[in-house]
Every structure is written in structure tokens, then in C-alpha cells.
Design an enzyme around this catalytic site. Structure first.
Site, PDB file in Angstrom:
ATOM      1  N   LYS A  98     -20.490 -88.445  45.725  1.00  0.00           N
ATOM      2  CA  LYS A  98     -19.628 -87.921  45.508  1.00  0.00           C
ATOM      3  C   LYS A  98     -18.938 -87.322  47.070  1.00  0.00           C
ATOM      4  O   LYS A  98     -18.835 -86.574  47.346  1.00  0.00           O
ATOM      5  CB  LYS A  98     -19.057 -86.692  44.259  1.00  0.00           C
ATOM      6  CG  LYS A  98     -17.835 -87.009  44.343  1.00  0.00           C
ATOM      7  CD  LYS A  98     -17.741 -85.783  42.663  1.00  0.00           C
ATOM      8  CE  LYS A  98     -18.010 -84.676  42.772  1.00  0.00           C
ATOM      9  NZ  LYS A  98     -17.602 -83.293  43.306  1.00  0.00           N
ATOM     10  N   GLU A 132     -10.303 -83.380  38.739  1.00  0.00           N
ATOM     11  CA  GLU A 132     -10.219 -81.632  38.412  1.00  0.00           C
ATOM     12  C   GLU A 132      -8.295 -81.105  38.167  1.00  0.00           C
ATOM     13  O   GLU A 132      -7.678 -81.134  39.314  1.00  0.00           O
ATOM     14  CB  GLU A 132     -10.949 -81.061  39.443  1.00  0.00           C
ATOM     15  CG  GLU A 132     -11.680 -80.161  39.605  1.00  0.00           C
ATOM     16  CD  GLU A 132     -12.378 -79.914  39.621  1.00  0.00           C
ATOM     17  OE1 GLU A 132     -13.280 -79.854  40.621  1.00  0.00           O
ATOM     18  OE2 GLU A 132     -12.496 -78.156  39.562  1.00  0.00           O
ATOM     19  N   GLU A 160     -14.881 -85.963  47.963  1.00  0.00           N
ATOM     20  CA  GLU A 160     -13.222 -84.907  48.067  1.00  0.00           C
ATOM     21  C   GLU A 160     -12.726 -85.498  49.169  1.00  0.00           C
ATOM     22  O   GLU A 160     -12.570 -85.245  50.241  1.00  0.00           O
ATOM     23  CB  GLU A 160     -13.506 -83.264  47.652  1.00  0.00           C
ATOM     24  CG  GLU A 160     -14.177 -83.424  46.677  1.00  0.00           C
ATOM     25  CD  GLU A 160     -14.169 -81.409  46.695  1.00  0.00           C
ATOM     26  OE1 GLU A 160     -13.198 -80.745  47.272  1.00  0.00           O
ATOM     27  OE2 GLU A 160     -15.027 -80.176  46.053  1.00  0.00           O
ATOM     28  N   ASP A 217     -21.615 -79.618  44.543  1.00  0.00           N
ATOM     29  CA  ASP A 217     -22.053 -78.532  45.488  1.00  0.00           C
ATOM     30  C   ASP A 217     -21.522 -77.020  44.627  1.00  0.00           C
ATOM     31  O   ASP A 217     -21.435 -76.087  45.393  1.00  0.00           O
ATOM     32  CB  ASP A 217     -21.301 -78.397  47.140  1.00  0.00           C
ATOM     33  CG  ASP A 217     -19.907 -79.425  46.086  1.00  0.00           C
ATOM     34  OD1 ASP A 217     -19.471 -78.813  45.279  1.00  0.00           O
ATOM     35  OD2 ASP A 217     -18.662 -79.106  47.217  1.00  0.00           O
TER      36      ASP A 217
HETATM   37  O1  KIV Z   1     -19.298 -79.485  42.411  1.00  0.00           O
HETATM   38  C1  KIV Z   1     -18.784 -79.721  41.240  1.00  0.00           C
HETATM   39  O2  KIV Z   1     -19.815 -78.627  40.832  1.00  0.00           O
HETATM   40  C2  KIV Z   1     -17.856 -80.731  40.754  1.00  0.00           C
HETATM   41  C3  KIV Z   1     -17.150 -80.440  39.363  1.00  0.00           C
HETATM   42  C4  KIV Z   1     -17.229 -79.399  38.987  1.00  0.00           C
HETATM   43  C5  KIV Z   1     -16.449 -82.011  39.446  1.00  0.00           C
HETATM   44  O3  KIV Z   1     -17.661 -81.451  41.757  1.00  0.00           O
END
Ligand code: KIV
Length: 271
Positions: free
Chosen positions: A120, A189, A122, A51
Site C-alpha cells: 500500500k 481515510e 499513500e 505502518d
Molecule cells: O497504517 C495503517 O494502519 C493504515 C490504516 C489506518 C488504513 O494505513
């Protein structure tokens, strides 16, 4: 360079094997067909449709505004280019936080409409019920702990995370809970390298670090950062492998000169 004839399609099983054998996993973000094709052929394990597209593609200052539809659009382009790399797509802010059903609905839309291999999400303990439900539908989930940019308004800055004992302990607990919930890997991260090493040692699933030192099971960078496209973004954790900003501006300046001086096109470039 095309390495694809010699490698197999990257799946969650392949990543698990890499963790077991100590083979390090490579991941890069990609948002479009052309770059995704170059990265896939170069042999990248995972293409992350991050994102971060909200920042590097659309120019927003946070990742919050990008929509599910926009993520699906980027993901579809990356999937078309990907022969052997696994394609993981960020569930954008607001598409999974309200309840588990939202998470499942959003994940299904991404996989069904783009053809991506995984999503993915968070967060830690607070998203484990959603992770479980998405995994139950057959969609692999990558977790993301430490600096979680979708929470920027709560975090207040993009500084290194988990620097005190409480946050350190919470991160380890969250990583174990995400593993138990069914995540196949976790992005770590911007956390201290020592903590990333500790988490990596405790988990049977791979960790993928960004600003998390050299002891994770893999590494990820935003493509625009490692290709040197933005001269104004120079955090410590980024290594610029090429200065594309400079090379592209030189090429464009030359093009402008040639066009304005009627040097381009010449006879060999005309019909
Ligand atoms: O959105 C993204 O690019 C990410 C990376 C920084 C892992 O989540």
C-alpha cells in the site's frame, strides 16, 4: 471460530468480484502472528500490516519512524499466520517517495522477504509513476487517499480531509489516476461520507473506508482501536467491539494477586 474451510484465498480478483456483486470487504490491521491467525480464521478478507505499527506497536507519535526492515519483520509474522486472508503491507515513509526505482526496490523486498501479497502506498498524482512501475513488476498496489498520516508534518493535524471544493475535486481526480495507474483498491481515510460515496461510485476498483462513512466497498480499522486496547484514543470513527484494555488489566491484577498470595500455581499446575 475457524471459517477457513469454507472460503477461498482472497486475491485481487476476488476483491474485484466483491465490488461487482456488492459484497462488502472487511480489512483489519495486524502486526503479529497470534492476532493475524485469529483474524484470518475469523474470516477477515484483508490483513493490513499498517505502518500504524509505529504507533500501536512501537509507541511513536507518528508513522514516520518505522523502517522497511521493521515492516518486513511484522509482515513476515502476519504472512505465516495467514491462510485465506490477503496480506497487504504499507511501504513506509521514505521507502518510495524519492523515485520510482526506490518504490519498486522496496515493494520487491517486502514481497520477497515476507511473502506478502501486495503493498500500500499513500498519495495521489505524485505517486502514479511509481504505482505503475510497481504494478508492472507484478506486485499489486493499494492506494491511500484523504488523511495520509505519512504527510502529517504537511497536513498539520489528523483532522477530516477534503472538506473544501478544491480538495474534493483533487481527491476524485487522484482516485481516478490511481485506478488508471493500476491500483487494485484504494483506502479512503477520514473524508466526508458523501465524498467517499461519490468516489466509490466513480471507480471500478474497491474503496476501503476508515472514517469515510458507510458507502465504501469495504471498511478497515486499526486492530488496537476496535479491540479497545487504548482507552485514551476515542475518535468518532472507531467502534470498540470489546474493551480488551479493561479485561486484560483485570486478568493481570488477578494474576498479581494470585502470585503474591501464593495462590498460583496450585498442585494441579505443578510437577
Ligand atoms: O497504517 C495503517 O494502519 C493504515 C490504516 C489506518 C488504513 O494505513
Amino acid at each position: 471460530m475457524n471459517t477457513n474451510t469454507n472460503r477461498k484465498k482472497v486475491t485481487t480478483k476476488v476483491l474485484k468480484e466483491k465490488k461487482a456483486t456488492g459484497e462488502i470487504i472487511s480489512m483489519l490491521t495486524a502486526y503479529d502472528y497470534t492476532f493475524a491467525k485469529i483474524f484470518d480464521r475469523a474470516g477477515i478478507d484483508i490483513l493490513l500490516v499498517g505502518d500504524s505499527a509505529a504507533n500501536v506497536f512501537s509507541g511513536f507519535s507518528t508513522t514516520l519512524p518505522i523502517t522497511l526492515e521493521q515492516m518486513i519483520y511484522h509482515a513476515g509474522a502476519v504472512v505465516k499466520a495467514s491462510e485465506k486472508s490477503m496480506v497487504v503491507v504499507d511501504l513506509p515513509f521514505g521507502s518510495y517517495q524519492v523515485n520510482e526505482n526506490d518504490a519498486v526496490y522496496s515493494a520487491i523486498r517486502i514481497v520477497k522477504e515476507s511473502g506478502a501479497n501486495a503493498v500500500k502506498m499513500e498519495g495521489g498524482e505524485e505517486i502514479t509513476a511509481s504505482v505503475k512501475k510497481v504494478v508492472t513488476t507484478g506486485i499489486p498496489v493499494m492506494g491511500h487517499l484523504g488523511l495520509t498520516p505519512q504527510s502529517i508534518n504537511q497536513l498539520g493535524s489528523y483532522e477530516v480531509q477534503a472538506t473544501n471544493q478544491t480538495a474534493h475535486d483533487t481527491l476524485i481526480k487522484d482516485a481516478l489516476l490511481l485506478q488508471e495507474a493500476g491500483c487494485f483498491a484504494i483506502v479512503l481515510e477520514k473524508i466526508p461520507a458523501k465524498l467517499a460515496k461519490e468516489v466509490t461510485g466513480k471507480l471500478s476498483i474497491p474503496t476501503i473506508g476508515i472514517g469515510a462513512g458507510n458507502e465504501c466497498d469495504g471498511q478497515v480499522l486499526v486492530m488496537h482501536d476496535m479491540l479497545g486496547l487504548n482507552p485514551d484514543f476515542n475518535p468518532k470513527f472507531v467502534r470498540k467491539y470489546i474493551d480488551l484494555n479493561h479485561l486484560i488489566s483485570e486478568a493481570v491484577s488477578q494474576y498479581i494477586f494470585d502470585v503474591t498470595h501464593k495462590i498460583f500455581p496450585d498442585n494441579s499446575e505443578s510437577y
